[in-house]
Scaffold this motif. Structure first.
Motif, PDB file in Angstrom:
ATOM      1  N   ASP A 398      48.023  38.558  27.816  1.00  0.00           N
ATOM      2  CA  ASP A 398      48.359  37.148  28.042  1.00  0.00           C
ATOM      3  C   ASP A 398      49.047  36.476  26.856  1.00  0.00           C
ATOM      4  O   ASP A 398      49.266  35.268  26.864  1.00  0.00           O
ATOM      5  CB  ASP A 398      47.090  36.373  28.436  1.00  0.00           C
ATOM      6  N   LEU A 399      49.398  37.255  25.850  1.00  0.00           N
ATOM      7  CA  LEU A 399      50.074  36.654  24.689  1.00  0.00           C
ATOM      8  C   LEU A 399      51.529  36.326  25.024  1.00  0.00           C
ATOM      9  O   LEU A 399      52.097  36.864  25.984  1.00  0.00           O
ATOM     10  CB  LEU A 399      50.018  37.604  23.491  1.00  0.00           C
ATOM     11  N   THR A 400      52.117  35.460  24.218  1.00  0.00           N
ATOM     12  CA  THR A 400      53.485  34.995  24.489  1.00  0.00           C
ATOM     13  C   THR A 400      54.500  35.794  23.680  1.00  0.00           C
ATOM     14  O   THR A 400      54.208  36.198  22.553  1.00  0.00           O
ATOM     15  CB  THR A 400      53.560  33.499  24.088  1.00  0.00           C
ATOM     16  N   VAL A 401      55.683  35.984  24.257  1.00  0.00           N
ATOM     17  CA  VAL A 401      56.712  36.750  23.539  1.00  0.00           C
ATOM     18  C   VAL A 401      57.183  35.968  22.312  1.00  0.00           C
ATOM     19  O   VAL A 401      57.133  34.738  22.292  1.00  0.00           O
ATOM     20  CB  VAL A 401      57.928  37.110  24.433  1.00  0.00           C
ATOM     21  N   SER A 402      57.667  36.712  21.326  1.00  0.00           N
ATOM     22  CA  SER A 402      58.067  36.073  20.069  1.00  0.00           C
ATOM     23  C   SER A 402      59.492  35.537  20.155  1.00  0.00           C
ATOM     24  O   SER A 402      60.271  35.936  21.014  1.00  0.00           O
ATOM     25  CB  SER A 402      57.994  37.090  18.938  1.00  0.00           C
ATOM     26  N   ASP A 403      59.832  34.639  19.239  1.00  0.00           N
ATOM     27  CA  ASP A 403      61.195  34.087  19.194  1.00  0.00           C
ATOM     28  C   ASP A 403      62.213  35.119  18.722  1.00  0.00           C
ATOM     29  O   ASP A 403      63.380  35.063  19.106  1.00  0.00           O
ATOM     30  CB  ASP A 403      61.243  32.906  18.202  1.00  0.00           C
ATOM     31  N   ILE A 404      61.748  36.045  17.893  1.00  0.00           N
ATOM     32  CA  ILE A 404      62.697  36.970  17.253  1.00  0.00           C
ATOM     33  C   ILE A 404      63.536  37.729  18.279  1.00  0.00           C
ATOM     34  O   ILE A 404      64.760  37.781  18.201  1.00  0.00           O
ATOM     35  CB  ILE A 404      61.933  37.952  16.333  1.00  0.00           C
ATOM     36  N   GLY A 405      62.848  38.297  19.283  1.00  0.00           N
ATOM     37  CA  GLY A 405      63.569  39.074  20.290  1.00  0.00           C
ATOM     38  C   GLY A 405      64.502  38.198  21.113  1.00  0.00           C
ATOM     39  O   GLY A 405      65.623  38.603  21.445  1.00  0.00           O
ATOM     40  N   LEU A 406      64.056  36.985  21.431  1.00  0.00           N
ATOM     41  CA  LEU A 406      64.895  36.075  22.231  1.00  0.00           C
ATOM     42  C   LEU A 406      66.162  35.709  21.457  1.00  0.00           C
ATOM     43  O   LEU A 406      67.245  35.633  22.021  1.00  0.00           O
ATOM     44  CB  LEU A 406      64.100  34.817  22.605  1.00  0.00           C
ATOM     45  N   LYS A 407      66.004  35.529  20.149  1.00  0.00           N
ATOM     46  CA  LYS A 407      67.184  35.209  19.318  1.00  0.00           C
ATOM     47  C   LYS A 407      68.146  36.389  19.284  1.00  0.00           C
ATOM     48  O   LYS A 407      69.364  36.226  19.348  1.00  0.00           O
ATOM     49  CB  LYS A 407      66.749  34.836  17.897  1.00  0.00           C
ATOM     50  N   GLU A 408      67.596  37.587  19.182  1.00  0.00           N
ATOM     51  CA  GLU A 408      68.450  38.788  19.182  1.00  0.00           C
ATOM     52  C   GLU A 408      69.196  38.892  20.520  1.00  0.00           C
ATOM     53  O   GLU A 408      70.349  39.289  20.570  1.00  0.00           O
ATOM     54  CB  GLU A 408      67.610  40.055  18.961  1.00  0.00           C
ATOM     55  N   MET A 409      68.486  38.550  21.605  1.00  0.00           N
ATOM     56  CA  MET A 409      69.131  38.593  22.928  1.00  0.00           C
ATOM     57  C   MET A 409      70.274  37.585  23.008  1.00  0.00           C
ATOM     58  O   MET A 409      71.318  37.851  23.590  1.00  0.00           O
ATOM     59  CB  MET A 409      68.107  38.333  24.038  1.00  0.00           C
ATOM     60  N   ASP A 410      70.052  36.414  22.412  1.00  0.00           N
ATOM     61  CA  ASP A 410      71.095  35.377  22.356  1.00  0.00           C
ATOM     62  C   ASP A 410      72.355  35.922  21.703  1.00  0.00           C
ATOM     63  O   ASP A 410      73.466  35.770  22.212  1.00  0.00           O
ATOM     64  CB  ASP A 410      70.600  34.237  21.422  1.00  0.00           C
ATOM     65  N   ALA A 411      72.149  36.548  20.553  1.00  0.00           N
ATOM     66  CA  ALA A 411      73.288  37.059  19.783  1.00  0.00           C
ATOM     67  C   ALA A 411      73.987  38.181  20.551  1.00  0.00           C
ATOM     68  O   ALA A 411      75.215  38.280  20.551  1.00  0.00           O
ATOM     69  CB  ALA A 411      72.807  37.554  18.423  1.00  0.00           C
ATOM     70  N   LEU A 412      73.199  39.005  21.237  1.00  0.00           N
ATOM     71  CA  LEU A 412      73.784  40.103  22.028  1.00  0.00           C
ATOM     72  C   LEU A 412      74.610  39.516  23.174  1.00  0.00           C
ATOM     73  O   LEU A 412      75.739  39.951  23.448  1.00  0.00           O
ATOM     74  CB  LEU A 412      72.660  40.989  22.575  1.00  0.00           C
ATOM     75  N   ALA A 413      74.046  38.467  23.816  1.00  0.00           N
ATOM     76  CA  ALA A 413      74.748  37.817  24.937  1.00  0.00           C
ATOM     77  C   ALA A 413      76.062  37.209  24.456  1.00  0.00           C
ATOM     78  O   ALA A 413      77.093  37.314  25.132  1.00  0.00           O
ATOM     79  CB  ALA A 413      73.852  36.749  25.549  1.00  0.00           C
ATOM     80  N   ALA A 414      76.041  36.618  23.256  1.00  0.00           N
ATOM     81  CA  ALA A 414      77.262  36.006  22.729  1.00  0.00           C
ATOM     82  C   ALA A 414      78.294  37.092  22.412  1.00  0.00           C
ATOM     83  O   ALA A 414      79.475  36.958  22.748  1.00  0.00           O
ATOM     84  CB  ALA A 414      76.930  35.195  21.478  1.00  0.00           C
TER      85      ALA A 414
END
Ligand code: GLC
Length: 469
Positions: A398-414
């Motif tokens: 039930d823990l929440t995902v970290s910001d680090i991976g989401l930021k990496e995904m952002d950069a990959l998407a860009a």
């Protein structure tokens, strides 16, 4: 990062317990080739400073431990940079010195093969067959006492791994673990460790020769298999003895895998690259093993190391300089192009990234589900150090995902001009290949990090469920 986004990832993670139940559908899993005993050493400032007084780092450049000063030289780099390395101990004298001087705090299951086998058995797989080059009682007792976890005994019969006590010498690896934020003064220079990590010093003559137990080979040929999870090649060393060059040992292993595959068509063979210091062996891995397997697992460092031996030195340097998901993704593309491997999975800090051919046996959503199960297991292991039962494995669900991976995904998407949906679903196609990304749960002050890569790769593969196409 927005709460909505994090909530949508919570929804994707909700499948983890159900995926875990599906592992029981796998008929048989081979975990080969390396199981060993890990001697864990918890380093503190005093222990480190004493060690450096006894054995000052030498000036050599090889990533190997031939003398005492090599050990501290390797350890120093890890402490300063907060990175993980594994170097092989080349001399029995140095091994004896380590046993006497450093000792250990406790023993635990070691080697990708051994760790994966224990995990797969805990996940509830039917028959887990674990290859052991050496299986004395001390090694056997590190396996879970479970009826679905099997190996070959001294008479060549399949038996519960926990109960086997062969007359073999134990293979011991020293795992020197250090915490984040440790303030040290070594040779007049002061610094603080930037991350918790470890330096592994390995003395393992049988696995250095990729010795394969014929009784195990026969058992694996006779058991219906769903998955083969390969590792241990990183320990291989060239020898002049007849039939014992690294290349010949690799060929012998590939012959065994062919035999297993012939009896179990539809089998998925996964190679966990692991940190392979020997460049020649790394090159052989890429030339000989990678083109024959269905899937490869790598972390950041291993991606860079593999790029260096496939003529992609520039890309390797780029990834080394900026170890971002976008750069590493390029690395994954290059490795797949060179070897033709249908699926490759990167587990990096905060993010898992899978790239596979569009018709691969496991559909993208199934992959994402397996990756979510793996991320929960990895976080549970980091949080408690225990992965013995299904309940242990799901502690972090039930823990929440970290910001680090989401930021990496952002950069990959860009970088690849991906649609906004990618950050929510983790699914996309780039240049006709399926790409699946999953931001992970990060745990502060992890209890243990050893075996994390093996845990992630194996559980995300079997957690995807049996092939649907
Ligand atoms: C390497 C080490 C082994 C350790 C494992 C964890 O195989 O040799 O001792 O258990 O990595 O991934």
């Amino acid at each position: 990062m927005s709460t909505d986004l994090k909530n949508s990832w919570k929804d994707h993670y909700a499948c983890a317990p159900a995926q875990l139940e599906k592992v029981a559908n796998a008929s048989g899993i081979v975990s080969a080739f390396n199981a060993n005993i890990d001697a864990i050493v918890r380093l503190d400032a005093r222990r480190i400073e004493d060690l450096f007084k006894d054995a000052p780092p030498n000036e050599r450049t090889e990533s190997e431990i031939a003398e005492k000063g090599d050990l501290t030289r390797g350890l120093l780099t890890c402490l300063e940079k907060g990175i993980a390395e594994e170097w092989l101990i080349e001399s029995e004298d140095t091994y004896d010195w380590m046993q006497k001087t450093i000792g250990y705090d406790w023993l635990q299951m070691g080697g990708q093969g051994g760790i994966v086998a224990n995990l797969m058995a805990a996940c509830g797989a039917q028959n887990v067959l674990v290859h052991c080059a050496s299986l004395p009682e001390d090694q056997g007792k590190l396996f879970h006492d479970m009826p679905n976890l099997l190996s070959a005994d001294a008479d060549g019969k399949v038996a519960k791994a926990y109960s086997i006590a062969r007359d073999d010498i134990p293979m011991i690896h020293f795992i020197l673990e250090f915490p984040k934020g440790l303030s040290l003064t070594i040779a007049g220079k002061s610094f603080t460790t930037p991350r918790a990590n470890r330096f592994i010093a390995t003395y393992d003559p049988l696995n250095f020769g990729l010795v394969i137990d014929p009784a195990f080979d026969k058992a694996a040929t006779e058991t219906p298999l769903s998955y083969v999870i390969l590792s241990g090649y990183q320990l291989l060393q060239d020898s002049d003895a007849p039939g014992a060059s690294a290349s010949e040992r690799i060929d012998a292993s590939l012959d065994a895998i062919d035999r297993w595959r012939n009896k179990s068509p539809g089998l998925i063979v996964h190679l966990e690259a692991a940190s392979t210091q020997d460049e020649h062996v790394r090159r052989l891995l890429m030339e000989k093993v990678a083109p024959t397997v269905d899937s490869i697992g790598v972390n950041e460092r291993e991606t860079i190391d593999l790029l260096e031996v496939i003529g992609e030195e520039e890309l390797a340097a780029k990834c080394d300089k900026d170890t971002s998901a976008a750069n590493l993704y390029e690395g994954l593309c290059a490795i797949q192009e060179k070897t033709g491997v249908p699926r490759i999975q990167l587990h990096m800090f905060g993010l898992y990234l899978t790239r596979q051919k569009p018709n691969f046996m496991l559909a993208p959503e199934a992959n994402r589900n397996g990756m979510a199960m793996a991320a929960v297991i990895a976080a549970s292991k980091a949080q408690t150090g225990k992965v013995d039962t299904k309940e242990d494995l799901m502690v972090a669900k039930d823990l929440t995902v970290s910001d680090i991976g989401l930021k990496e995904m952002d950069a990959l998407a860009a970088a690849y001009d991906l649609s906004a949906d990618f950050k929510e679903s983790g699914l996309t196609q780039i240049d006709g290949m399926d790409v699946i990304a999953l931001p992970t749960i990060l745990v502060d002050n992890p209890v243990s990090l050893v075996g994390m890569g093996d845990t992630i790769s194996s559980s995300s593969l079997v957690g995807a469920g049996l092939p649907s196409r």
